[in-house]
Design a protein around this motif. Structure first.
Motif, mmCIF file in Angstrom:
data_model
loop_
_atom_site.group_PDB
_atom_site.id
_atom_site.type_symbol
_atom_site.label_atom_id
_atom_site.label_comp_id
_atom_site.label_asym_id
_atom_site.label_seq_id
_atom_site.Cartn_x
_atom_site.Cartn_y
_atom_site.Cartn_z
ATOM 1 N N SER A 105 16.402 9.013 19.151
ATOM 2 C CA SER A 105 17.734 8.850 18.932
ATOM 3 C C SER A 105 18.353 9.795 20.027
ATOM 4 O O SER A 105 19.069 10.845 19.629
ATOM 5 C CB SER A 105 18.121 9.395 17.588
ATOM 6 O OG SER A 105 17.336 10.489 17.089
ATOM 7 N N GLY A 106 18.249 9.361 21.255
ATOM 8 C CA GLY A 106 18.744 10.027 22.356
ATOM 9 C C GLY A 106 20.207 10.251 22.700
ATOM 10 O O GLY A 106 20.946 9.781 22.017
ATOM 11 N N GLY A 107 20.423 11.084 23.731
ATOM 12 C CA GLY A 107 21.882 11.078 24.287
ATOM 13 C C GLY A 107 22.299 12.538 24.051
ATOM 14 O O GLY A 107 22.860 13.129 25.093
ATOM 15 N N HIS A 108 22.240 13.279 22.897
ATOM 16 C CA HIS A 108 22.225 14.362 22.665
ATOM 17 C C HIS A 108 21.415 15.391 23.515
ATOM 18 O O HIS A 108 21.782 16.419 24.213
ATOM 19 C CB HIS A 108 22.241 14.790 21.173
ATOM 20 C CG HIS A 108 22.838 16.247 20.823
ATOM 21 N ND1 HIS A 108 23.916 16.946 20.914
ATOM 22 C CD2 HIS A 108 21.904 17.452 20.208
ATOM 23 C CE1 HIS A 108 24.194 17.876 20.450
ATOM 24 N NE2 HIS A 108 22.772 18.260 20.005
ATOM 25 N N THR A 109 20.038 15.210 23.257
ATOM 26 C CA THR A 109 19.131 15.526 24.028
ATOM 27 C C THR A 109 18.368 14.462 24.590
ATOM 28 O O THR A 109 18.170 13.303 24.107
ATOM 29 C CB THR A 109 18.295 16.727 23.744
ATOM 30 O OG1 THR A 109 17.411 16.205 22.260
ATOM 31 C CG2 THR A 109 18.871 17.912 23.350
ATOM 32 N N GLU A 110 17.490 14.453 25.956
ATOM 33 C CA GLU A 110 16.625 13.469 26.305
ATOM 34 C C GLU A 110 15.627 12.802 25.284
ATOM 35 O O GLU A 110 15.581 11.676 25.130
ATOM 36 C CB GLU A 110 15.903 13.924 27.533
ATOM 37 C CG GLU A 110 16.825 14.128 28.770
ATOM 38 C CD GLU A 110 17.337 15.717 28.933
ATOM 39 O OE1 GLU A 110 16.993 16.367 27.607
ATOM 40 O OE2 GLU A 110 17.836 16.107 29.811
#
Length: 233
Positions: A105-110
């Motif tokens: 569930s990336g985006g906030h961190t890689e």
């Protein structure tokens, strides 16, 4: 199975999953409160599971392990220095006779990951009630894709996010679309809960489909516009 929050910092929740005798800690950003909780409830520690690398989610791990040195730590590649078991999208493992399914569930961190235990979702900073995490990576596609994964889950799945951001998220939603009665009603209910210092979590996927602008975004461009607006709210 019991799932309870331990408050940390100004607005974090450290979730504790237990069966009455053994417990699992989700994202211990600090140790004191959660160690006190385990002592008070007379729980043994079965495992620690981590969603991502930010210090307010992992900062207490070493102190917890100092008291429970044999405890396995499950986490993504970006927390490898703390992990006994590094897990990735598609992996499954069992703890306390429950199956945990892992998905990215990336985006906030890689390498942010989330865990689904039956109908219970532990999503760190990827999904909040009424919102989602800041896209620190700049990879808005990854965060949008994560939201589509969450949106596809059954409505009854409970959402155990890691921060008490619901009221602010709903104020943003209400200002963005003041004519939507779902936002107005949800904001009033959440303000009443917070006035009593009650947690607004867990939410459910079904509820989030009604009150979460980010889950409602129909395409990447709309999501990016919303996320930038929320960053500046």
């Amino acid at each position: 199975m019991n799932i309870n929050p331990v408050k940390a910092f100004s607005d974090n929740y450290i979730w504790v999953i237990d069966n009455g005798t053994d417990g699992i800690i989700v994202d211990p950003g600090e140790s004191a409160g959660v160690l006190d909780y385990f002592d008070k409830e007379a729980l043994d520690l079965a495992a620690i599971i981590l969603t991502h690398k930010h210090d307010d989610h992992i900062g207490g791990v070493k102190d917890v392990l100092a008291k429970y040195p044999e405890t396995p730590v499950y986490g993504p590649k970006e927390t490898a220095s703390l992990n006994q078991v590094t897990v990735k999208d598609g992996d499954e493992f069992e703890l306390l006779n429950k199956t945990f399914k892992v998905f990215k569930s990336g985006g906030h961190t890689e390498e942010h990951i989330s865990y689904l235990m039956g109908d219970d979702l532990f999503c760190g900073d990827a999904l909040f009630s009424g919102g989602c995490g800041r896209v620190f990576t700049g990879d808005y596609q990854a965060q949008y894709d994560a939201l589509q994964t969450f949106k596809a889950l059954p409505n009854e799945v409970k959402v155990y996010a890691a921060h008490e951001y619901t009221e602010t998220n709903l104020r943003f939603a209400h200002e963005t679309d003041p004519t939507d009665p779902s936002f107005t009603k949800a904001l009033e209910e959440v303000q009443a809960q917070r006035a009593k210092d009650q947690p607004t979590l867990p939410s459910t996927i079904g509820i989030e489909k009604d009150i979460n602008l980010f889950l409602q975004a129909e395409n990447l461009e709309t999501f990016i516009e919303l996320r930038i607006a929320r960053d500046n709210f």
